[in-house]
Design a protein around this motif. Structure first.
Motif, PDB file in Angstrom:
ATOM      1  N   GLY A   3      77.092  31.175  25.066  1.00 33.60           N
ATOM      2  CA  GLY A   3      77.037  31.498  23.242  1.00 33.60           C
ATOM      3  C   GLY A   3      75.990  32.052  22.523  1.00 33.60           C
ATOM      4  O   GLY A   3      74.944  31.655  21.471  1.00 33.60           O
ATOM      5  N   HIS A  55      87.799  32.110  28.414  1.00 38.35           N
ATOM      6  CA  HIS A  55      88.016  30.745  27.865  1.00 38.35           C
ATOM      7  C   HIS A  55      87.739  29.642  28.916  1.00 38.35           C
ATOM      8  O   HIS A  55      88.132  30.110  29.795  1.00 38.35           O
ATOM      9  N   THR A  65      87.806  18.233  16.040  1.00 40.33           N
ATOM     10  CA  THR A  65      86.561  19.364  16.282  1.00 40.33           C
ATOM     11  C   THR A  65      85.503  18.443  15.212  1.00 40.33           C
ATOM     12  O   THR A  65      84.298  18.795  15.754  1.00 40.33           O
ATOM     13  N   ARG A  72      80.156  23.899  23.579  1.00 43.58           N
ATOM     14  CA  ARG A  72      81.085  23.515  22.675  1.00 43.58           C
ATOM     15  C   ARG A  72      81.711  24.404  22.019  1.00 43.58           C
ATOM     16  O   ARG A  72      83.131  24.321  21.649  1.00 43.58           O
ATOM     17  N   ARG A  73      81.090  25.976  22.187  1.00 45.58           N
ATOM     18  CA  ARG A  73      81.917  27.334  21.636  1.00 45.58           C
ATOM     19  C   ARG A  73      83.520  26.675  21.058  1.00 45.58           C
ATOM     20  O   ARG A  73      84.316  26.890  22.400  1.00 45.58           O
ATOM     21  N   ASP A  74      83.587  27.030  19.846  1.00 49.52           N
ATOM     22  CA  ASP A  74      85.190  26.768  20.507  1.00 49.52           C
ATOM     23  C   ASP A  74      86.640  26.332  20.796  1.00 49.52           C
ATOM     24  O   ASP A  74      87.424  26.387  21.118  1.00 49.52           O
ATOM     25  N   LEU A  75      86.075  24.905  21.117  1.00 47.41           N
ATOM     26  CA  LEU A  75      86.869  24.112  21.657  1.00 47.41           C
ATOM     27  C   LEU A  75      86.481  23.457  20.903  1.00 47.41           C
ATOM     28  O   LEU A  75      87.025  23.028  20.046  1.00 47.41           O
ATOM     29  N   HIS A  76      88.026  23.372  21.296  1.00 48.09           N
ATOM     30  CA  HIS A  76      89.587  22.111  20.095  1.00 48.09           C
ATOM     31  C   HIS A  76      89.781  20.889  21.261  1.00 48.09           C
ATOM     32  O   HIS A  76      90.609  21.094  22.200  1.00 48.09           O
ATOM     33  N   SER A 115      89.446  26.348  24.507  1.00 49.67           N
ATOM     34  CA  SER A 115      89.006  27.382  23.738  1.00 49.67           C
ATOM     35  C   SER A 115      90.306  28.136  23.410  1.00 49.67           C
ATOM     36  O   SER A 115      90.375  29.576  22.762  1.00 49.67           O
ATOM     37  N   ASP A 116      91.082  28.474  24.439  1.00 52.52           N
ATOM     38  CA  ASP A 116      91.881  28.624  24.369  1.00 52.52           C
ATOM     39  C   ASP A 116      93.712  27.827  23.558  1.00 52.52           C
ATOM     40  O   ASP A 116      94.118  27.508  23.458  1.00 52.52           O
ATOM     41  N   GLY A 117      93.830  28.823  22.973  1.00 44.92           N
ATOM     42  CA  GLY A 117      95.138  28.731  21.832  1.00 44.92           C
ATOM     43  C   GLY A 117      96.856  29.257  22.224  1.00 44.92           C
ATOM     44  O   GLY A 117      96.917  27.570  22.241  1.00 44.92           O
TER      45      GLY A 117
END
Length: 236
Positions: A19, A66, A81, A98-102, A119-121
């Motif tokens: 990203g 992901h 986050t 870090r992009r989209d990590l939770h 990053s995969d919900g």
């Protein structure tokens, strides 16, 4: 090693995989932060081909898709986050990754051990959903000795203060007079601490060792992380 399914320039691959902008990627390549399988000091125009792996700061990079990481959470870090007062588990990951990590699930700020980030919900939901009953194993240090009666109560389920139904049966194994391994399949608020409190005991140390079939890598020091293997991801 992270395989490449087509031929492309290294800076293009990294920009899409992280990203970051092409300019940022070229700076990192120039600083020696990037390694390509078979080439220690690649250039921005290096061609990456199928079978090669690409690493940024010694962590594998994947094309958009992901990401799944395990982190050895130290005490004092919150499972979020972002937080206005404390460092978060995401803060322990390099900014470019870090992009989209939770965090998939939580640990209390003073609890240490295994945290999974993704990053995969959908994967995160499977991990935390009560319907999947994913076991979580903790090493628990207690202020007072753990009795046989305590172990039996934990295995049968305990009615927590302020709730109207007992906890689901847990796996409980005494390691020493004050220490036990406890595996639960729920995620109620401060559950382990409240379970021991209901038995008149106090948790003085709590460390998560395993989630489902994924065990905390013994080589990870507190604050360190690694990418999950394909088998680990598929186990959830």
């Amino acid at each position: 090693m992270v395989g490449i399914s087509m031929v492309m320039r290294l800076d293009f691959f990294l920009a899409h995989g992280t990203g970051l902008s092409r300019k940022q990627v070229k700076i990192l390549i120039g600083k020696g932060a990037v390694r390509v399988d078979g080439e220690e000091r690649p250039k921005a125009n290096t061609r990456v081909v199928e079978g090669q792996g690409v690493w940024l700061h010694d962590e594998p990079v994947q094309l958009p898709g992901h990401r799944y990481l395990m982190l050895h959470k130290p005490a004092g870090v919150v499972s979020a986050t972002e937080d206005g007062e404390h460092r978060t588990v995401v803060d322990l990951i390099p900014a470019e990754l870090r992009r989209d990590l939770h965090p998939a699930g939580r640990l209390d700020r003073d609890t240490t051990g295994l945290v999974l980030l993704t990053s995969d919900g959908d994967w995160s939901h499977r991990l935390t959903s009560p319907n999947h009953a994913c076991g979580k194993r903790y090493r628990v240090c207690c202020a007072d000795p753990v009795s046989d009666e305590d172990l039996q109560a934990l295995r049968e389920g305990i009615l927590l203060r302020g709730e109207d139904r007992p906890t689901l049966p847990a796996e409980a194994e005494r390691l020493s007079e004050h220490e036990l391994l406890l595996t639960i399949t729920e995620g109620r608020y401060h559950q382990v601490k409240r379970m021991l409190a209901a038995r008149g005991n106090k948790v003085e140390g709590l460390h998560r060792e395993q989630i489902g079939e994924i065990e905390l890598d013994a080589e990870l020091a507190p604050g360190e992380f690694r990418v999950l293997t394909e088998d680990e991801v598929a186990s959830i």
